[in-house]
Structures are given as structure tokens and as C-alpha cells.
Design a protein around this motif. Structure first.
Motif, PDB file in Angstrom:
ATOM      1  N   LYS A  23       9.934 -28.668   4.453  1.00  0.00           N
ATOM      2  CA  LYS A  23       9.482 -27.280   4.340  1.00  0.00           C
ATOM      3  C   LYS A  23      10.391 -26.430   3.439  1.00  0.00           C
ATOM      4  CE  LYS A  23      11.584 -25.331   8.485  1.00  0.00           C
ATOM      5  NZ  LYS A  23      11.357 -24.988   9.890  1.00  0.00           N
ATOM      6  N   TRP A  24       9.815 -25.298   3.017  1.00  0.00           N
ATOM      7  CA  TRP A  24      10.571 -24.332   2.222  1.00  0.00           C
ATOM      8  C   TRP A  24      11.299 -23.396   3.179  1.00  0.00           C
ATOM      9  CZ3 TRP A  24      10.889 -24.832  -2.912  1.00  0.00           C
ATOM     10  CH2 TRP A  24       9.869 -25.483  -3.600  1.00  0.00           C
ATOM     11  N   ILE A  25      12.566 -23.091   2.885  1.00  0.00           N
ATOM     12  CA  ILE A  25      13.201 -22.023   3.636  1.00  0.00           C
ATOM     13  C   ILE A  25      13.538 -20.883   2.679  1.00  0.00           C
ATOM     14  CG2 ILE A  25      14.146 -23.429   5.525  1.00  0.00           C
ATOM     15  CD1 ILE A  25      16.919 -22.906   3.957  1.00  0.00           C
ATOM     16  N   ALA A  26      13.325 -19.653   3.167  1.00  0.00           N
ATOM     17  CA  ALA A  26      13.643 -18.475   2.356  1.00  0.00           C
ATOM     18  C   ALA A  26      15.116 -18.170   2.557  1.00  0.00           C
ATOM     19  CB  ALA A  26      12.787 -17.299   2.793  1.00  0.00           C
ATOM     20  N   TYR A  27      15.896 -18.130   1.473  1.00  0.00           N
ATOM     21  CA  TYR A  27      17.308 -17.807   1.646  1.00  0.00           C
ATOM     22  C   TYR A  27      17.662 -16.431   1.092  1.00  0.00           C
ATOM     23  CZ  TYR A  27      18.198 -19.633  -3.117  1.00  0.00           C
ATOM     24  OH  TYR A  27      18.185 -19.867  -4.463  1.00  0.00           O
ATOM     25  N   PHE A  28      16.679 -15.767   0.512  1.00  0.00           N
ATOM     26  CA  PHE A  28      16.889 -14.352   0.163  1.00  0.00           C
ATOM     27  C   PHE A  28      15.537 -13.672   0.112  1.00  0.00           C
ATOM     28  CE2 PHE A  28      16.837 -10.993  -3.067  1.00  0.00           C
ATOM     29  CZ  PHE A  28      17.707 -10.113  -2.451  1.00  0.00           C
ATOM     30  N   SER A  29      15.460 -12.439   0.585  1.00  0.00           N
ATOM     31  CA  SER A  29      14.225 -11.698   0.376  1.00  0.00           C
ATOM     32  C   SER A  29      14.509 -10.211   0.202  1.00  0.00           C
ATOM     33  CB  SER A  29      13.231 -11.964   1.512  1.00  0.00           C
ATOM     34  OG  SER A  29      13.643 -11.326   2.674  1.00  0.00           O
ATOM     35  N   ALA A  30      13.633  -9.548  -0.531  1.00  0.00           N
ATOM     36  CA  ALA A  30      13.758  -8.108  -0.773  1.00  0.00           C
ATOM     37  C   ALA A  30      12.365  -7.498  -0.709  1.00  0.00           C
ATOM     38  CB  ALA A  30      14.381  -7.848  -2.143  1.00  0.00           C
ATOM     39  N   PRO A  31      12.150  -6.310  -0.148  1.00  0.00           N
ATOM     40  CA  PRO A  31      13.182  -5.489   0.493  1.00  0.00           C
ATOM     41  C   PRO A  31      13.760  -6.159   1.733  1.00  0.00           C
ATOM     42  CG  PRO A  31      10.993  -4.525   0.795  1.00  0.00           C
ATOM     43  CD  PRO A  31      10.832  -5.660  -0.143  1.00  0.00           C
ATOM     44  N   GLN A  32      15.066  -5.906   1.965  1.00  0.00           N
ATOM     45  CA  GLN A  32      15.776  -6.530   3.075  1.00  0.00           C
ATOM     46  C   GLN A  32      15.749  -5.656   4.313  1.00  0.00           C
ATOM     47  OE1 GLN A  32      19.797  -7.527   1.895  1.00  0.00           O
ATOM     48  NE2 GLN A  32      19.308  -9.684   2.094  1.00  0.00           N
ATOM     49  N   ASP A  33      15.835  -4.372   4.106  1.00  0.00           N
ATOM     50  CA  ASP A  33      15.902  -3.459   5.244  1.00  0.00           C
ATOM     51  C   ASP A  33      15.287  -2.117   4.840  1.00  0.00           C
ATOM     52  OD1 ASP A  33      17.793  -2.129   3.666  1.00  0.00           O
ATOM     53  OD2 ASP A  33      19.438  -3.244   4.547  1.00  0.00           O
ATOM     54  N   THR A  34      15.303  -1.165   5.766  1.00  0.00           N
ATOM     55  CA  THR A  34      14.683   0.136   5.527  1.00  0.00           C
ATOM     56  C   THR A  34      15.249   0.807   4.282  1.00  0.00           C
ATOM     57  OG1 THR A  34      14.679   0.281   7.913  1.00  0.00           O
ATOM     58  CG2 THR A  34      14.034   2.262   6.721  1.00  0.00           C
ATOM     59  N   CYS A  35      16.552   0.662   4.081  1.00  0.00           N
ATOM     60  CA  CYS A  35      17.197   1.354   2.958  1.00  0.00           C
ATOM     61  C   CYS A  35      16.741   0.814   1.597  1.00  0.00           C
ATOM     62  CB  CYS A  35      18.713   1.270   3.078  1.00  0.00           C
ATOM     63  SG  CYS A  35      19.380   2.346   4.357  1.00  0.00           S
ATOM     64  N   ASP A  36      16.070  -0.330   1.586  1.00  0.00           N
ATOM     65  CA  ASP A  36      15.558  -0.844   0.318  1.00  0.00           C
ATOM     66  C   ASP A  36      14.251  -0.169  -0.100  1.00  0.00           C
ATOM     67  OD1 ASP A  36      17.584  -2.515  -0.401  1.00  0.00           O
ATOM     68  OD2 ASP A  36      16.654  -4.355   0.319  1.00  0.00           O
ATOM     69  N   SER A  37      13.659   0.636   0.779  1.00  0.00           N
ATOM     70  CA  SER A  37      12.451   1.379   0.376  1.00  0.00           C
ATOM     71  C   SER A  37      12.842   2.381  -0.692  1.00  0.00           C
ATOM     72  CB  SER A  37      11.855   2.150   1.551  1.00  0.00           C
ATOM     73  OG  SER A  37      11.615   1.286   2.604  1.00  0.00           O
ATOM     74  N   PHE A  38      12.119   2.347  -1.786  1.00  0.00           N
ATOM     75  CA  PHE A  38      12.532   3.153  -2.929  1.00  0.00           C
ATOM     76  C   PHE A  38      12.641   4.640  -2.601  1.00  0.00           C
ATOM     77  CE2 PHE A  38      11.392   5.534  -6.840  1.00  0.00           C
ATOM     78  CZ  PHE A  38      12.545   5.241  -7.557  1.00  0.00           C
ATOM     79  N   ASN A  39      13.785   5.215  -2.907  1.00  0.00           N
ATOM     80  CA  ASN A  39      14.013   6.656  -2.800  1.00  0.00           C
ATOM     81  C   ASN A  39      13.710   7.223  -1.413  1.00  0.00           C
ATOM     82  OD1 ASN A  39      14.817   9.148  -3.736  1.00  0.00           O
ATOM     83  ND2 ASN A  39      12.817   9.655  -4.627  1.00  0.00           N
ATOM     84  N   LEU A  40      14.020   6.471  -0.382  1.00  0.00           N
ATOM     85  CA  LEU A  40      13.752   6.912   0.988  1.00  0.00           C
ATOM     86  C   LEU A  40      14.432   8.249   1.288  1.00  0.00           C
ATOM     87  CD1 LEU A  40      12.493   5.923   3.752  1.00  0.00           C
ATOM     88  CD2 LEU A  40      14.814   5.263   4.357  1.00  0.00           C
ATOM     89  N   CYS A  41      15.643   8.427   0.777  1.00  0.00           N
ATOM     90  CA  CYS A  41      16.447   9.581   1.196  1.00  0.00           C
ATOM     91  C   CYS A  41      16.424  10.736   0.202  1.00  0.00           C
ATOM     92  CB  CYS A  41      17.880   9.144   1.458  1.00  0.00           C
ATOM     93  SG  CYS A  41      17.982   7.988   2.839  1.00  0.00           S
ATOM     94  N   GLY A  42      15.676  10.606  -0.888  1.00  0.00           N
ATOM     95  CA  GLY A  42      15.588  11.701  -1.841  1.00  0.00           C
ATOM     96  C   GLY A  42      16.871  11.913  -2.626  1.00  0.00           C
ATOM     97  N   ALA A  43      16.905  13.012  -3.396  1.00  0.00           N
ATOM     98  CA  ALA A  43      18.029  13.282  -4.294  1.00  0.00           C
ATOM     99  C   ALA A  43      19.333  13.434  -3.508  1.00  0.00           C
ATOM    100  CB  ALA A  43      17.743  14.545  -5.089  1.00  0.00           C
ATOM    101  N   TYR A  44      20.379  12.782  -3.960  1.00  0.00           N
ATOM    102  CA  TYR A  44      21.734  12.852  -3.392  1.00  0.00           C
ATOM    103  C   TYR A  44      21.796  12.429  -1.924  1.00  0.00           C
ATOM    104  CZ  TYR A  44      22.194  15.464  -7.695  1.00  0.00           C
ATOM    105  OH  TYR A  44      22.146  15.837  -9.016  1.00  0.00           O
ATOM    106  N   GLY A  45      20.717  11.822  -1.440  1.00  0.00           N
ATOM    107  CA  GLY A  45      20.743  11.282  -0.083  1.00  0.00           C
ATOM    108  C   GLY A  45      21.265   9.861  -0.141  1.00  0.00           C
ATOM    109  N   ASN A  46      22.068   9.469   0.860  1.00  0.00           N
ATOM    110  CA  ASN A  46      22.632   8.132   0.904  1.00  0.00           C
ATOM    111  C   ASN A  46      22.079   7.412   2.126  1.00  0.00           C
ATOM    112  OD1 ASN A  46      24.193   5.868   0.601  1.00  0.00           O
ATOM    113  ND2 ASN A  46      26.134   6.846   1.174  1.00  0.00           N
ATOM    114  N   CYS A  47      21.362   6.337   1.907  1.00  0.00           N
ATOM    115  CA  CYS A  47      20.762   5.589   3.015  1.00  0.00           C
ATOM    116  C   CYS A  47      21.816   4.643   3.591  1.00  0.00           C
ATOM    117  CB  CYS A  47      19.551   4.810   2.505  1.00  0.00           C
ATOM    118  SG  CYS A  47      18.520   4.129   3.810  1.00  0.00           S
ATOM    119  N   ILE A  48      22.124   4.789   4.882  1.00  0.00           N
ATOM    120  CA  ILE A  48      23.149   3.940   5.500  1.00  0.00           C
ATOM    121  C   ILE A  48      22.584   3.307   6.762  1.00  0.00           C
ATOM    122  CG2 ILE A  48      25.559   3.770   6.209  1.00  0.00           C
ATOM    123  CD1 ILE A  48      26.122   6.437   4.963  1.00  0.00           C
TER     124      ILE A  48
END
Ligand code: NAG
Ligand code: NAG
Ligand code: NAG
Ligand code: NAG
Ligand code: NAG
Ligand code: NAG
Ligand code: NAG
Ligand code: NAG
Ligand code: NAG
Ligand code: NAG
Length: 513
Positions: free
Chosen positions: A280-305
Motif C-alpha cells: 500500500k501507499w502511505i502518505a508521509y506529507f500532506s497540506a494543508p496540515q492544520d487550521t493555520c494552513d488555511s489561506f489568510n485565516l487571520c487577516g492582515a498582521y494576524g499571526n496564526c498560532i
């Protein structure tokens, strides 16, 4: 049967064997691949097959390339993606003017290779890399191929395949997902490189950015933790000059089989490795990885942590734009300065160095790879719309200059505590009253409800793990001291059930979080 008929028959069979047996990796103008005859091309090292296939329960036929040695059929390229043949009339051939064409009933052209030149004595060959190429018989130079499937990717990025742009011809090579696992026609999700002044790798949903892999900093993409980076499985090559801009990867161990795919069903870009032992195939990396990978989630000068509540924090020197309504719907509104910038008076301007951040989106950016950091600072200082600068290459202590115009968006924390050294520092324009050039660490993690819940979940998990280990131990002792075969078999079944239970408990835990 007279002798001439025998000779004719056996030589035809002989010819048939040589032309159509699975050992063929190329065809010339007098030959063809036919769906009804089940003829294929197989690359010299037996790695890949070019042939006709169907998906799911449909009768639609497609011409495609898949792995030859892998028991789970995994299609890596499809010719007639959006234009299936409804029966088994498909024939792939070189027509008399040297074009590679896929014909169906009544010789209707279903698909053709987009070669720019006519070939004199053309050959179509399936290379060991999985690249189907059209070339002149004696031409081996890849630069002179008349056409190649690697220039027209489907959803799969194979080792040795360029992802990016031929700037001379305007050819863009990017991945486009299948619409669904049963429909290879192009879906909405794609992976490619956007040609900003400071180019980035992005996953798009239609024309909108969905997840930003970020810029190449010499050793990795600046996008996310554990992301696209040279590792023991594969390495990256980045090429950027006036003719070409692309990324490529190679599997470091020849025996490893890897692929990267953009998957519409999963809404993800994934990297797989084939595990022959498990088939079988195993996935060893995927993106988006977590919520913070959603594009521009936090808006200008916001830092997603990740792990913070709220997950969007403002960079130092900024405050929420809508403080009283700082809830998920408002995150995208971003942050504003606590002290306004004065543009005119350069003495009143400084820069704050931020570490371990994903570099902001570079839609409005400027790059000079020959400048050093002090020249870069001056470049940014001299333009009031420049909000940040950084090096472009992290190697050898850093080099190159990138500057950002306008609001900085799509920032996230990617590394903590200065452990990781793979990330470029970014310098953000601030009023001089703020401390200049001091490392600003993210705000202290706040203890909140979620943390308490996390701790409780952790306790439950540990307790379950201990319980399982104890039961397992008891069963193991029972197995060792008991000689009766039936009992032993039952024990083995019990252990398997136990392991499934552990697996389910783990899944349940993952689902709960
Ligand atoms: C495919 O399998 C054949 C036979 O087992 C083996 O000789 C060949 O090296 C394999 N090729 C690849 C690319 O794995
Ligand atoms: C060969 O195929 C190409 C592409 O479909 C087409 O433009 C050309 O006219 C064909 N040549 C002949 C002789 O049919
Ligand atoms: C093929 O051509 C024949 C005769 O012209 C016609 O009857 C038939 O409908 C055609 N088939 C297709 C699939 O176009
Ligand atoms: C074929 O090439 C032309 C000109 O370069 C281009 O406009 C067209 O999109 C290409 N078609 C395909 C299917 O790639
Ligand atoms: C892609 O965009 C469409 C239309 O805007 C939307 O319905 C869909 O949910 C989006 N898909 C993802 C994965 O964001
Ligand atoms: C990547 O690995 C391949 C295969 O081992 C090797 O040939 C190539 O030189 C490497 N490239 C880089 C940029 O390290
Ligand atoms: C995409 O994901 C779906 C759902 O897990 C899976 O069935 C399909 O095989 C995946 N496609 C590829 C090309 O890996
Ligand atoms: C880039 O920077 C170098 C070194 O400062 C300078 O000589 C060159 O003119 C700059 N190029 C552009 C296009 O600004
Ligand atoms: C940066 O480049 C300028 C111009 O070439 C040079 O004068 C300066 O010393 C350099 N600064 C550093 C820190 O290397
Ligand atoms: C600052 O940069 C912006 C964006 O490139 C440009 O439009 C503007 O002309 C620049 N201003 C100065 C004073 O160079």
C-alpha cells in the motif's frame, strides 16, 4: 497447411509478439496501440505502463500511464482526461504527418499531442521516469523532444518532473486534481507556482488560493512545518533564471517509489511512498496540515498560532481591528497598528525582526537576489508602502532581498524557540518608538479551557494505553505457559482484537480532538 502459409503464420506471430508483447517501450509510424487488442507500452525497466483503462464501474476508456510493478493500480497520467472513449475502439498512433493521435470509432480524434514541429521519422517512447515522449528517431536530447507528457501533468508529480514555468514559451506545468476518484477530468484543485516577483507554490481552488506553500528559501519552502523540504526520502531542486522557473524532486534511494498528488476528494496535496511489504501507499506529507494552513485565516498582521486561543494573535505592535468581536468570523478582519506610522520622517521609522514565521504572501513584492540585508533595509525604508523585508536565501548566512508592499497577510508561526534554523527572519516596519531590531517572541501561551480539556484527554489516553499494555502482557504470559494449540490460536485472535481495539481507541481519540 502448405509451407508458405506456415511461414507466413509463424512470422506473423513472431512479429505480433515483438510488436505487441509487453516488452515494447516505443512505437513508430507503422505501429499502434489498440484497446481492443489490449496492447501496451512498458518502460525499459518495467516501472511504468501506457495503456487503456476504465475507472470505477464505468465503461469509459482512457489512455493513461500507471505503475507496472505495483499491485494497486495507480494512474499517474491521463491523455484524454475530459474526453473518454465510450467503447474499446481506442487506438493510439502516429498519423502520416507525424502527430501522436488517439482515435476512436470512425477515426475521430479524441486527443492529440500538442507538438509544435512535424516529425520526419517520429518515435513515441515511454521512458523509465514515466515520461511519454515524442521525438525524432535518433534524437535523445530531452531539450529537443517534440512533445512530452511531463509538460502536461495530470494530478501527479513524479520524480524528475518540472513543476513551474517555461518562461520562453509561457508553458505552465501544474497539477490539476481529478474531479473524483472515478473521473479523471480536471477538478477545481490545482498545485502550481504563481509568478509573483517573489514566486510562491500554492494550492488553488479554482482561481482562489486555498493553501500557500510559500517561497523557496534555498533549502525549503517557507510555508509550513514539516513541509516541502529535502529529507531522507526526496530532495528538491529549484531553478530560476530568465528562461525557466521550476521545482523538481528526486527520490534519493532509487528503490523507493514516491509520488505527489493533488486530491480533490481529500482537499489535499499529498506525498506518498509505496510500501511493498504492506502492498500500500502511505502518505508521509500532506497540506494543508492544520487550521493555520488555511489561506489568510487571520487577516492582515494576524499571526496564526496552533494551540493558542484564539488561534489568531496580532503581531507585536498591532491590535485586533474589531476587538469587541474577536471571534472566528472576525479573524479575517485582521489587526491594525497600535501606533500609526509616520511616513515622511525616516528617523521615526525602524524595523522589528520576527523569527520563526511563515513569510507573508508575496502578491505585492519585489526581489533583488544580489542585494544584502543592509541594502534591502534601505530599499524598504525608501518606499512608504514597503512594510517588510527579508533575505531571499537562507544559505551561507543569508543573501538576497525581498520587500513587501501593503498589508502583510497569511502569516503563521512555523517554528518555536529558535530550534529550527530553516526559516528566514522577516523585518517589519514599525514606528521608531517601538524597540527596533529586537527579537519579538510570540505572546506567552494562555492557559484556557481547551488546554484543560487537552490535559484531561491526555490522561484518558495514557490510562487506556496502560490498560492495554497490561492486558497484552497477561495474554503473552498465558501464551508462553500454555502448550495447548487451540488455546494459543484463541490467544492470537484475542491479541488481534486487542490491537484493533487499541487502533480504534486511538482513532476515537484523534476524532475527539
Ligand atoms: C519491476 O519488477 C521487475 C520484476 O520483478 C524487476 O526486475 C524490476 O526491477 C522492477 N522495476 C522497478 C522499476 O521497480
Ligand atoms: C495528424 O493529426 C494532427 C492532429 O490531430 C492533424 O492536425 C493532422 O492533420 C493529421 N494528419 C493527417 C495526415 O491526418
Ligand atoms: C460511424 O460511421 C457510421 C457510418 O457513417 C455511422 O453510422 C456511425 O453512427 C458512426 N459512429 C459513430 C460513433 O460516430
Ligand atoms: C497546445 O498549444 C497551444 C499553443 O502553444 C496552446 O495554446 C494550447 O493550449 C495547447 N493545448 C493543450 C491541450 O495543451
Ligand atoms: C472551492 O470553492 C468552491 C466554490 O467557491 C467551494 O464551494 C468549495 O467548498 C471550495 N473547496 C474547498 C476545498 O475549499
Ligand atoms: C537529488 O538526489 C538525486 C538522486 O540521488 C541526485 O542525483 C541529485 O543530484 C540530488 N539533487 C540535489 C539537488 O541534491
Ligand atoms: C484521493 O482520495 C480518495 C479518498 O481517500 C482516494 O479514494 C483516491 O484514491 C485518492 N486519489 C489519489 C490519486 O491518490
Ligand atoms: C540589484 O542589486 C544590485 C546590488 O545592489 C544592483 O547592482 C542592481 O542594479 C540591482 N538590480 C535591480 C534590478 O535593481
Ligand atoms: C552590503 O553591500 C554593500 C554594497 O555592496 C556594502 O557596502 C556593505 O558592506 C554590505 N553589507 C554587509 C553587511 O555585507
Ligand atoms: C513604492 O513602491 C510602489 C509599489 O511598487 C510603487 O508603486 C511606488 O512608486 C514606490 N514609491 C517610491 C517613492 O519609489
Amino acid at each position: 497447411m502448405d509451407i508458405s502459409a506456415f511461414v507466413f503464420l509463424s512470422s506473423s506471430l513472431f512479429l505480433f509478439y515483438f510488436v505487441f508483447s509487453n516488452a515494447v517501450d516505443s512505437i513508430t509510424q507503422s505501429q499502434s496501440l489498440s484497446d481492443s487488442k489490449g496492447t501496451n507500452l512498458v518502460s525499459k525497466d518495467d516501472g511504468f505502463v501506457l495503456g487503456f483503462f476504465s475507472t470505477g464501474n464505468s465503461n469509459n476508456r482512457y489512455l493513461g500511464i500507471w505503475y507496472n510493478n505495483i499491485s494497486v493500480r495507480t494512474v499517474v497520467w491521463v491523455a484524454n482526461r475530459g474526453n473518454p472513449i465510450r467503447d474499446s475502439s481506442g487506438v493510439l498512433m502516429l498519423n502520416s504527418s507525424g502527430s501522436l493521435v488517439l482515435l476512436s470509432q470512425n477515426r475521430t480524434v479524441v486527443w492529440s499531442a500538442n507538438s509544435t514541429q512535424e516529425a520526419g521519422s517520429p518515435v513515441v517512447e515511454l521512458l523509465d521516469s514515466g515520461n511519454l515522449v515524442l521525438r525524432e528517431k535518433n534524437e535523445e536530447n530531452p531539450e529537443s523532444y517534440l512533445w512530452q507528457s511531463f509538460d502536461y501533468p495530470s494530478d501527479t508529480w513524479l520524480p524528475g518532473m518540472k513543476l513551474g514555468w517555461d518562461l520562453r514559451t509561457g508553458l505552465e506545468r501544474r497539477l490539476t486534481a481529478w474531479k473524483s476518484p472515478d473521473d479523471p477530468s480536471p477538478g477545481e484543485l490545482s498545485l502550481g507556482i504563481v509568478l509573483h516577483n517573489y514566486p510562491e507554490i500554492v494550492v488553488k481552488n479554482g482561481s482562489k488560493i486555498y493553501c500557500r506553500g510559500g517561497q523557496w528559501n534555498g533549502i525549503r519552502f517557507s510555508g509550513g512545518p514539516g513541509g516541502l523540504k529535502t529529507n531522507p526520502v526526496h530532495n528538491f531542486t529549484s531553478v530560476s533564471n530568465k528562461d525557466e522557473l521550476y521545482f523538481m524532486y528526486h527520490t534519493i534511494k532509487k528503490s523507493l517509489i514516491t509520488r505527489a498528488v493533488i486530491n480533490q476528494t481529500l482537499h489535499k496535496y499529498e506525498r506518498y511512498m509505496w510500501i511493498e511489504a504492506d502492498k500500500k501507499w502511505i502518505a508521509y506529507f500532506s497540506a494543508p496540515q492544520d487550521t493555520c494552513d488555511s489561506f489568510n485565516l487571520c487577516g492582515a498582521y494576524g499571526n496564526c498560532i496552533i494551540g493558542y486561543s484564539p488561534i489568531c494573535q496580532c503581531l507585536g505592535g498591532f491590535k485586533p481591528k474589531s476587538p469587541e468581536r474577536w471571534n472566528p468570523d472576525d479573524w479575517a478582519k485582521g489587526c491594525v497598528r497600535t501606533t500609526e506610522l509616520s511616513c515622511k520622517d525616516k528617523d521615526k521609522i525602524g524595523f522589528v525582526k520576527l523569527v520563526g514565521l511563515k513569510l507573508p504572501d508575496t502578491t505585492y513584492s519585489w526581489v533583488n537576489k544580489s542585494m544584502n540585508l543592509s541594502e534591502c533595509r534601505v530599499q524598504c525604508l525608501n518606499n512608504c508602502s514597503c512594510m517588510a523585508y527579508s533575505n531571499t536565501d537562507i544559505r551561507d548566512g543569508g543573501s538576497g532581498c525581498a520587500i513587501w508592499y501593503g498589508d502583510l497577510i497569511d502569516i503563521r508561526q512555523v517554528a518555536g524557540g529558535g530550534q529550527d534554523t530553516d526559516w528566514l527572519d522577516v523585518y517589519i516596519r514599525m514606528p521608531a518608538s517601538k524597540k527596533v531590531n529586537q527579537e519579538v517572541s510570540p505572546p506567552k501561551k494562555k492557559v484556557n479551557q481547551e488546554d484543560v480539556i487537552d490535559k484531561q484527554k491526555m490522561k484518558v489516553r495514557v490510562a487506556v494505553a496502560i490498560a492495554i499494555a497490561v492486558v497484552f502482557g497477561v495474554l503473552l504470559i498465558a501464551y508462553c505457559i500454555c502448550k495447548r494449540k487451540n488455546f494459543r490460536v484463541n490467544l492470537v485472535i484475542a491479541v488481534i482484537l486487542l490491537m484493533e481495539y487499541a487502533y480504534m481507541a486511538n482513532g476515537l481519540y484523534a476524532w475527539l480532538t
